[in-house]
Design a protein around this motif. Sequence first.
Motif, mmCIF file in Angstrom:
data_model
loop_
_atom_site.group_PDB
_atom_site.id
_atom_site.type_symbol
_atom_site.label_atom_id
_atom_site.label_comp_id
_atom_site.label_asym_id
_atom_site.label_seq_id
_atom_site.Cartn_x
_atom_site.Cartn_y
_atom_site.Cartn_z
ATOM 1 N N ILE A 68 0.853 -1.188 0.000
ATOM 2 C CA ILE A 68 0.000 0.000 0.000
ATOM 3 C C ILE A 68 0.889 1.238 0.000
ATOM 4 O O ILE A 68 1.763 1.381 0.868
ATOM 5 N N ILE A 69 0.685 2.125 -0.977
ATOM 6 C CA ILE A 69 1.436 3.380 -1.051
ATOM 7 C C ILE A 69 0.445 4.528 -1.004
ATOM 8 O O ILE A 69 -0.467 4.609 -1.832
ATOM 9 N N ASN A 70 0.604 5.402 -0.009
ATOM 10 C CA ASN A 70 -0.277 6.555 0.174
ATOM 11 C C ASN A 70 0.387 7.806 -0.382
ATOM 12 O O ASN A 70 1.539 8.106 -0.056
ATOM 13 N N TYR A 71 -0.350 8.544 -1.201
ATOM 14 C CA TYR A 71 0.190 9.742 -1.831
ATOM 15 C C TYR A 71 -0.649 10.967 -1.446
ATOM 16 O O TYR A 71 -1.835 11.025 -1.791
ATOM 17 N N PRO A 72 -0.071 11.963 -0.744
ATOM 18 C CA PRO A 72 -0.744 13.268 -0.685
ATOM 19 C C PRO A 72 -0.791 13.861 -2.099
ATOM 20 O O PRO A 72 0.115 13.620 -2.904
#
Length: 268
Positions: A68-72
Amino acid sequence: MEFQFKYITPDIKLSCNEGEEFKMELVFDCHMLVWSISGETKIMQADQTYIFKKGDIFLIPRNQLATIINYPTNGVPHKLVIMHLTTDRLRNFYINLNIKSKPSSVQKIRCYNNHPLLESCIASLIPYFDLRETFPENIASLKITEAISILRNIDKDIDNILANFAKPHKIDLTTFMEKNFMFNLPMEKFGYLTGRSLTTFKRDFRKAFNTPPQRWLTKKRLQLAHYQIAEKKRKPVEVYLEIGFENLSHFSYAFKKQFGYSPTELTK
C-alpha cells in the motif's frame, strides 16, 4: 514525513499523511473497511493494482498480501478512515444468522465507490476524532454493526468473506512464492500464509528452490526490477517500492551487485 493515526477506539482510526508518499507492506489480521477522504491510495496485490481517490470506499479482506502506497496530492494530506472488522466481532454478528459461507481461495479487494449508505455511516465518525473525551464503546459497536449490515445489504457475496473464519491451510509453496515474492514480509508471515510454521517453511522452501528464502527473494525482486526498467522503460524511483525494497539507495546497491551496473546506467 508527517504520518500519524488517530484512534477513537482500537477498531476505528483516522490515518493522516502530510508528508511524502508512504509505503506499507501488510497482511491484515482482520478485514479493513476504508473510506478515502483525500489523497490517493495505490494498493498492489500479486495479480492486480488498485488506485483509490477521494470518496472511494473499499474492503481489504484479511490474510491478503498487499503493498500500500499513500500519496498526498496537490498539497492536500492523504487521509483515510479505517474500520477494523475483527474476527471476534464478526463471530458475534453471525452467531444467530445460520449463514454458511462458501470459502474462496482468492479474496480480492471489494470496491464500493462512494456508496451513499456506507459514506454516511463512516462520515458520521469524523467529528469524534477531535473530541477529547473517550468515545463510548457501545456507540463504536453500533457503528461497526451498522457498516456490516450495510455491506450485507449492498453486496450479495460479502457473507462468503465476512463469515469465513478458517485459518490459512497448507498450500503449494512454489506457486505461492512465485506469485508473491515482491512483498517484503517477515519469513514467519510467509510461513503462516502458506499454512506452515517458520521451521517447516524454511525446510520446504530449501527443498523446493534449493536455496535459502532471502537469497531467492532478493534475486527474484532484482530480476523483476531489471525487466521493469529495461523493457517497460520505467525509472528506478518508480520501481523500487513496488518490488519489495525499502529505500532507493539499498535497491541501487543490490542491483549493481547483482548485474554489475546500476539501475541508472540501465536507463541510459
